[in-house]
Design an enzyme around this catalytic site. Sequence first.
Site, PDB file in Angstrom:
ATOM      1  N   THR A   1     -16.872 -30.765 -50.941  1.00  0.00           N
ATOM      2  CA  THR A   1     -16.961 -31.541 -52.166  1.00  0.00           C
ATOM      3  C   THR A   1     -17.994 -32.661 -52.050  1.00  0.00           C
ATOM      4  OG1 THR A   1     -15.707 -33.119 -53.510  1.00  0.00           O
ATOM      5  CG2 THR A   1     -14.980 -32.881 -51.266  1.00  0.00           C
ATOM      6  N   ASP A   2     -18.470 -33.129 -53.197  1.00  0.00           N
ATOM      7  CA  ASP A   2     -19.389 -34.279 -53.190  1.00  0.00           C
ATOM      8  C   ASP A   2     -18.657 -35.586 -52.868  1.00  0.00           C
ATOM      9  OD1 ASP A   2     -17.968 -34.584 -55.579  1.00  0.00           O
ATOM     10  OD2 ASP A   2     -19.736 -34.691 -56.863  1.00  0.00           O
ATOM     11  N   GLU A   3     -17.304 -35.555 -52.922  1.00  0.00           N
ATOM     12  CA  GLU A   3     -16.557 -36.807 -52.701  1.00  0.00           C
ATOM     13  C   GLU A   3     -16.711 -37.333 -51.283  1.00  0.00           C
ATOM     14  OE1 GLU A   3     -12.729 -37.231 -54.375  1.00  0.00           O
ATOM     15  OE2 GLU A   3     -13.214 -36.055 -56.139  1.00  0.00           O
TER      16      GLU A   3
ATOM     17  N   TYR B   1      -7.960 -37.712 -49.739  1.00  0.00           N
ATOM     18  CA  TYR B   1      -8.507 -36.361 -49.987  1.00  0.00           C
ATOM     19  C   TYR B   1      -9.933 -36.258 -49.461  1.00  0.00           C
ATOM     20  CZ  TYR B   1     -11.042 -32.728 -52.515  1.00  0.00           C
ATOM     21  OH  TYR B   1     -11.870 -31.673 -52.831  1.00  0.00           O
TER      22      TYR B   1
ATOM     23  N   LYS C   1     -11.493 -33.945 -46.378  1.00  0.00           N
ATOM     24  CA  LYS C   1     -12.581 -32.972 -46.554  1.00  0.00           C
ATOM     25  C   LYS C   1     -13.756 -33.341 -45.644  1.00  0.00           C
ATOM     26  CE  LYS C   1     -12.760 -29.916 -49.058  1.00  0.00           C
ATOM     27  NZ  LYS C   1     -12.308 -28.492 -48.926  1.00  0.00           N
TER      28      LYS C   1
HETATM   29  P1  NAD Z   1      -6.766 -25.686 -56.009  1.00  0.00           P
HETATM   30  O1  NAD Z   1      -5.887 -26.822 -55.638  1.00  0.00           O
HETATM   31  O2  NAD Z   1      -6.793 -25.214 -57.425  1.00  0.00           O
HETATM   32  O3  NAD Z   1      -6.410 -24.413 -55.106  1.00  0.00           O
HETATM   33  C1  NAD Z   1      -6.159 -24.520 -53.733  1.00  0.00           C
HETATM   34  C2  NAD Z   1      -5.626 -23.168 -53.236  1.00  0.00           C
HETATM   35  O4  NAD Z   1      -5.410 -23.267 -51.818  1.00  0.00           O
HETATM   36  C3  NAD Z   1      -4.298 -22.763 -53.868  1.00  0.00           C
HETATM   37  O5  NAD Z   1      -4.326 -21.399 -54.207  1.00  0.00           O
HETATM   38  C4  NAD Z   1      -3.279 -23.030 -52.765  1.00  0.00           C
HETATM   39  O6  NAD Z   1      -2.145 -22.187 -52.839  1.00  0.00           O
HETATM   40  C5  NAD Z   1      -4.120 -22.737 -51.518  1.00  0.00           C
HETATM   41  N1  NAD Z   1      -3.603 -23.419 -50.325  1.00  0.00           N
HETATM   42  C6  NAD Z   1      -3.257 -24.738 -50.202  1.00  0.00           C
HETATM   43  N2  NAD Z   1      -2.816 -24.973 -48.952  1.00  0.00           N
HETATM   44  C7  NAD Z   1      -2.903 -23.797 -48.267  1.00  0.00           C
HETATM   45  C8  NAD Z   1      -2.620 -23.422 -46.941  1.00  0.00           C
HETATM   46  N3  NAD Z   1      -2.127 -24.306 -46.046  1.00  0.00           N
HETATM   47  N4  NAD Z   1      -2.840 -22.147 -46.569  1.00  0.00           N
HETATM   48  C9  NAD Z   1      -3.326 -21.238 -47.455  1.00  0.00           C
HETATM   49  N5  NAD Z   1      -3.607 -21.539 -48.733  1.00  0.00           N
HETATM   50  C10 NAD Z   1      -3.403 -22.815 -49.143  1.00  0.00           C
HETATM   51  O7  NAD Z   1      -8.215 -26.109 -55.526  1.00  0.00           O
HETATM   52  P2  NAD Z   1      -9.647 -25.853 -56.208  1.00  0.00           P
HETATM   53  O8  NAD Z   1      -9.884 -26.913 -57.220  1.00  0.00           O
HETATM   54  O9  NAD Z   1      -9.759 -24.434 -56.583  1.00  0.00           O
HETATM   55  O10 NAD Z   1     -10.593 -26.187 -54.963  1.00  0.00           O
HETATM   56  C11 NAD Z   1     -10.913 -25.153 -54.024  1.00  0.00           C
HETATM   57  C12 NAD Z   1     -11.806 -25.740 -52.943  1.00  0.00           C
HETATM   58  O11 NAD Z   1     -13.000 -26.273 -53.536  1.00  0.00           O
HETATM   59  C13 NAD Z   1     -11.179 -26.896 -52.182  1.00  0.00           C
HETATM   60  O12 NAD Z   1     -11.551 -26.792 -50.838  1.00  0.00           O
HETATM   61  C14 NAD Z   1     -11.793 -28.140 -52.807  1.00  0.00           C
HETATM   62  O13 NAD Z   1     -11.861 -29.198 -51.886  1.00  0.00           O
HETATM   63  C15 NAD Z   1     -13.176 -27.623 -53.171  1.00  0.00           C
HETATM   64  N6  NAD Z   1     -13.836 -28.285 -54.328  1.00  0.00           N
HETATM   65  C16 NAD Z   1     -13.187 -28.403 -55.525  1.00  0.00           C
HETATM   66  C17 NAD Z   1     -13.853 -28.951 -56.622  1.00  0.00           C
HETATM   67  C18 NAD Z   1     -13.182 -29.069 -57.976  1.00  0.00           C
HETATM   68  O14 NAD Z   1     -13.766 -29.688 -58.880  1.00  0.00           O
HETATM   69  N7  NAD Z   1     -12.001 -28.507 -58.182  1.00  0.00           N
HETATM   70  C19 NAD Z   1     -15.167 -29.394 -56.489  1.00  0.00           C
HETATM   71  C20 NAD Z   1     -15.797 -29.284 -55.237  1.00  0.00           C
HETATM   72  C21 NAD Z   1     -15.114 -28.696 -54.166  1.00  0.00           C
HETATM   73  O1  DAU Z   2     -16.126 -34.160 -57.252  1.00  0.00           O
HETATM   74  C1  DAU Z   2     -15.449 -33.017 -56.809  1.00  0.00           C
HETATM   75  C2  DAU Z   2     -13.961 -33.242 -56.897  1.00  0.00           C
HETATM   76  O2  DAU Z   2     -13.621 -33.225 -58.276  1.00  0.00           O
HETATM   77  C3  DAU Z   2     -13.145 -32.218 -56.123  1.00  0.00           C
HETATM   78  O3  DAU Z   2     -13.441 -32.312 -54.759  1.00  0.00           O
HETATM   79  C4  DAU Z   2     -11.641 -32.431 -56.354  1.00  0.00           C
HETATM   80  O4  DAU Z   2     -10.904 -31.401 -55.709  1.00  0.00           O
HETATM   81  C5  DAU Z   2     -11.384 -32.386 -57.836  1.00  0.00           C
HETATM   82  O5  DAU Z   2     -10.019 -32.640 -58.097  1.00  0.00           O
HETATM   83  C6  DAU Z   2     -12.263 -33.406 -58.569  1.00  0.00           C
HETATM   84  O6  DAU Z   2     -11.871 -34.763 -58.224  1.00  0.00           O
HETATM   85  P1  DAU Z   2     -11.790 -35.930 -59.330  1.00  0.00           P
HETATM   86  O7  DAU Z   2     -10.883 -36.969 -58.838  1.00  0.00           O
HETATM   87  O8  DAU Z   2     -13.151 -36.321 -59.769  1.00  0.00           O
HETATM   88  O9  DAU Z   2     -11.126 -35.053 -60.529  1.00  0.00           O
HETATM   89  P2  DAU Z   2      -9.950 -35.391 -61.581  1.00  0.00           P
HETATM   90  O10 DAU Z   2      -9.950 -34.290 -62.582  1.00  0.00           O
HETATM   91  O11 DAU Z   2      -8.680 -35.756 -60.913  1.00  0.00           O
HETATM   92  O12 DAU Z   2     -10.512 -36.717 -62.294  1.00  0.00           O
HETATM   93  C7  DAU Z   2     -11.779 -36.718 -62.940  1.00  0.00           C
HETATM   94  C8  DAU Z   2     -12.022 -38.129 -63.433  1.00  0.00           C
HETATM   95  O13 DAU Z   2     -11.090 -38.403 -64.489  1.00  0.00           O
HETATM   96  C9  DAU Z   2     -11.793 -39.198 -62.384  1.00  0.00           C
HETATM   97  O14 DAU Z   2     -12.736 -40.251 -62.596  1.00  0.00           O
HETATM   98  C10 DAU Z   2     -10.383 -39.716 -62.675  1.00  0.00           C
HETATM   99  C11 DAU Z   2     -10.261 -39.541 -64.178  1.00  0.00           C
HETATM  100  N1  DAU Z   2      -8.917 -39.231 -64.692  1.00  0.00           N
HETATM  101  C12 DAU Z   2      -8.220 -38.227 -64.128  1.00  0.00           C
HETATM  102  C13 DAU Z   2      -6.957 -37.897 -64.572  1.00  0.00           C
HETATM  103  C14 DAU Z   2      -6.168 -36.772 -63.924  1.00  0.00           C
HETATM  104  C15 DAU Z   2      -8.395 -39.949 -65.768  1.00  0.00           C
HETATM  105  O15 DAU Z   2      -9.059 -40.861 -66.311  1.00  0.00           O
HETATM  106  N2  DAU Z   2      -7.151 -39.636 -66.222  1.00  0.00           N
HETATM  107  C16 DAU Z   2      -6.406 -38.648 -65.653  1.00  0.00           C
HETATM  108  O16 DAU Z   2      -5.254 -38.412 -66.103  1.00  0.00           O
END
Ligand code: NAD
Ligand code: DAU
Length: 370
Positions: free
Chosen positions: A141-143, A167, A171
């Site tokens: 992730t970019d975080e 988190y 990562k």
């Molecule tokens: P998600 O939370 O929707 O899905 C996570 C999946 O991992 C689920 O299916 C869960 O059952 C599985 N899991 C959790 N713990 C496990 C374990 N111990 N063993 C096996 N499986 C397990 O997550 P996502 O949003 O799809 O993110 C997927 C990946 O991409 C993550 O590594 C996250 O850090 C990365 N990522 C997410 C975003 C985003 O915006 N969602 C952006 C950049 C990177």
């Molecule tokens: O940048 C990549 C990341 O993006 C991933 O690595 C994470 O897995 C993914 O969850 C996401 O993280 P964020 O914290 O940016 O996403 P989230 O959807 O939780 O929140 C997006 C923005 O919105 C953040 O600035 C917090 C704000 N927010 C979020 C929620 C859930 C609100 O203002 N209200 C809310 O209820």
Amino acid sequence: MATEMGTNNTILVTGGAGFIGSNFVLTWMNSVGTPLVNLDLLTYAGNPANLAGLEGDSRYTLVRGDICDARLVKSLLKERRPRAVVHFAAESHVDRSIASPEAFIRTNVHGTFVLLDQARAYWESLAPEDREVFRFLHISTDEVYGTLGPRDPAFSETTPYAPNSPYAASKAGSDHLTRAYFHTFGLPVLTTNCSNNYGPYQFPEKLIPLMILNALEGKPLPVYGDGKNVRDWLFVEDHCSAIRTVLEKGNPGETYNIGGNSEKANIDVVTAICNLVDEMRPGLASGRPRTSLINYVADRPGHDRRYAIDASKISRELGWKPSQVFEDGLRRTVEWYLNHSGWIENVRTLAYRGWIEKNYAERMTVGGAQ
Ligand code: NAD
Ligand code: DAU
């Protein structure tokens, strides 16, 4: 044909029942189409219904299990002999990492270590020609880069790590382990650091699906802080195409930033969602527009102000670019949620409702509808 020490055309995906993983599995089957084993613990975030369309497809296998289980990972690698591991599995929600960080350290740090360590043993057992093509792709992730000021340049692959939430720190730890397995052992790893994804199958704890559902149902829209935090949004299928590109063409040991060139303040995203839901489902009971539901609430502790990705390396070196502009992607996403009420009811379990109650009960007292 696989030899005793060889690989075959299978890939092992972890976390393929989550949001990005499901989209990856579905688009992989429709484009590349080679066999795929999905190792997923099916936590609250994993939903096998996302992949119901693959039932009976002999190319696809779901294995319910934990990436921290070294024996299971070892036997899967030995039996299925994948040519690549694509590692999505993680705890992914920042607010949950603030409420209960331990699971993040377990899965994201220890789980990634187990996978790397077992992948290394497997890779070392391969014949030289199979060792050459094997890849371990770590999705990050970019975080990990921390937060940007309004005029700072976007995160590049050389931006120093400065994670701010449990988190992000977990990562970052997994990224460092991945890097170390390349430098110390030569395991051919690739790491991608991507910005915020949105699209179908995202669990409604995250900003965009939560706001769509609350707007649809006329519930308050809880915007953290002043709503001016900025995220760089990428449609999930574009992330999946970037991952396929990196898997195919990326250079082992390299990291690639992936982003949508689409920076938006949260309040602008929420307003756009309100307008789309008003258009597609007119008629809030009050007769007012959905923006009237916006409710500024207590901020997320340590809330990163701005993320932005410089994706010029993956574009220049591997030829990848996003294809979906935010306005179209958001419209597709709102339509998807409006048309999948069964999926929504299924994921809104008792545990989900408990989380929403816990995360928002105290926050809601701060703001007030506009
Ligand atoms: P998600 O939370 O929707 O899905 C996570 C999946 O991992 C689920 O299916 C869960 O059952 C599985 N899991 C959790 N713990 C496990 C374990 N111990 N063993 C096996 N499986 C397990 O997550 P996502 O949003 O799809 O993110 C997927 C990946 O991409 C993550 O590594 C996250 O850090 C990365 N990522 C997410 C975003 C985003 O915006 N969602 C952006 C950049 C990177
Ligand atoms: O940048 C990549 C990341 O993006 C991933 O690595 C994470 O897995 C993914 O969850 C996401 O993280 P964020 O914290 O940016 O996403 P989230 O959807 O939780 O929140 C997006 C923005 O919105 C953040 O600035 C917090 C704000 N927010 C979020 C929620 C859930 C609100 O203002 N209200 C809310 O209820």
